[in-house]
Enzyme design. Sequence first.
Site, PDB file in Angstrom:
ATOM      1  N   GLU A 440     -32.467 -65.607  -0.628  1.00  0.00           N
ATOM      2  CA  GLU A 440     -32.895 -64.654  -1.669  1.00  0.00           C
ATOM      3  C   GLU A 440     -33.789 -65.329  -2.706  1.00  0.00           C
ATOM      4  OE1 GLU A 440     -32.527 -61.740  -0.993  1.00  0.00           O
ATOM      5  OE2 GLU A 440     -30.911 -61.846   0.462  1.00  0.00           O
ATOM      6  N   GLY A 441     -34.561 -66.298  -2.260  1.00  0.00           N
ATOM      7  CA  GLY A 441     -35.433 -67.046  -3.166  1.00  0.00           C
ATOM      8  C   GLY A 441     -34.726 -68.286  -3.647  1.00  0.00           C
TER       9      GLY A 441
END
Length: 596
Positions: A440-441
Amino acid sequence: MQVYSAPLRDMQFVLNELHTDDGFGDLSAFAEITPELAEAVLTEAAKLCENVLLPLNRSGDEEGCHFENGVVRTPAGFKDAFRQFVEGGWNALVLPAKWGGQGLPEALGKLVEEMICATNVSFSLYPGLTNGAIAAIDAYASDTLKETYLPKMVGGEWSGTMCLTEPHCGTDLGLLRTRAEPAGDGSYKVSGAKIFISAGEQDLTDNIVHLVLARLPDAPRGVKGISLFLVPKFLPDAAGAWSVRNGAHCTMIEHKMGIKASATCQMLFEEATGWLVGEPHRGLEAMFTMMNAERVGVGIQGLGIGEAAYQSAVWYAKERVQGRSLSGTKHPDKPADPIIVHPDVRRMLLTIRAWNEGCRGIAGWISRALDAEKHGETPEVRQRAADLVALMTPVVKALFTDLGLESASLAVQCYGGHGFIRESGVEQYMRDARIAMLYEGTNGIQALDLVGRKMPAEMGRYLRSFFHPVSAFIEENGGEGAMAPFVTGLKRAFEALQGATAMIAERGMKDPEEAGAASADYLRLLGLVAMAYTFAKSVRIAQARLAGGEGDLAFYKAKIDTARFFYDRLLPQATAAFLAIKAGKASIMAMDEAAF
């Protein structure tokens, strides 16, 4: 040994006492959610997590998922656990009532989510990704798509995925190659390869709804040419039965360091039938609805693992006898004292405890803002809540997961050599925690988002949603009496944050690399101030309860003791972060690339 009992007392404190002054409560949408009802929900969730999910955690890690002929089987026990999970309505706890969900507040749902992550983070990924997909579909899809897919997804019969990453591109989605060709009937034919797709294939649900980023034939280059498509695993036949296999296939599952009971898939889309979600070339806008929800959820994973690691370490520290206390024997009836008597062991345990309580306090604040963003009674409340959520989302994701890994590592250290072997169970927490800092980054991307987007946004308006309540608390509580050490410590850390903010803003305008070099330290600094603020609020409440002889006095005394440890031993990291920011980019960027 993996030991866990849901920290219900602290959860109730965060839910009912800590944030009553934040202006995000008393929402008419949740008027029927009484403290008694919330307590019942938490108690029942604890039973499911402790008795159903926790026993599958280590066995699921040992067995992992199985892949054969394009089919994925989850570890033994997972299908039955998922059935119980859905039958109990836990998958739909905070989902919209209009699609069959229960519509409970995020402030309650995030606490349940923490329990799920603490007892089985691999399991948490199956319903977790589905909830994010539901949010994106509900916000951007056509009414036809919503009516077709959301009731089944909310009901737990179907699940959802997020398909962004490709073999050659991760964060830089402008390099994305997956294509979508119009089919002439309103649908599209999606073709391309995706990797690292959590729950891309599994045996828990009857259908899987993939949200896929792809390019239309006329798409401009870069991120402005990306669209979002809904691509189901199964399509309906002529009779309406969902039995026709779509061209979306799992080609393999990854062999991973951790979360081994979660199927991480490589997916191949071969002219798979899909439908556009949202407007053409604006897929990232829709996908970020899902990603932002998932980023907060990933932060909760870090907190959950941290809590499980803490409880396992405390159990061991009380059971393991080794040496004698430095101040004299504490257990003369035993051949040695339990290791919890030793200062260094207590330092490690208190560090984990303080990180957990600090993160839970922040999570409680942000989840209330998530509720107020949707259901606030006035535009001003909704805007202030949205600003705080936007600012703090990268902090929750990055800080909580950094600390989750640190907590897991400290738990292993408490066990000594026994922590390094599988039999103890705590080494799994380290392996499971590591991924949360990546997906998610990555946490570095979160820090860049904070300083590059959130800090300057709307002329600093996002920052004001945080700075104003902290400043007001410092002014209202002064620097005298029993609160003095906490208010003074908070004030010093807050001043460092203010100075760092001004420094980065000034330097970053002249040289973007200065902001980039400061970003990770700035995120940690903001997170430490947020923790100091929630701890100071906790102390104010606890002191009042103790003075009045109200409630669980031992709990409130422990709350003050934990806060004092945080202020004495952990908050000084704020000074180090400020000094690192002040040093600038010079030493980071000076070395020639060839010298590495």
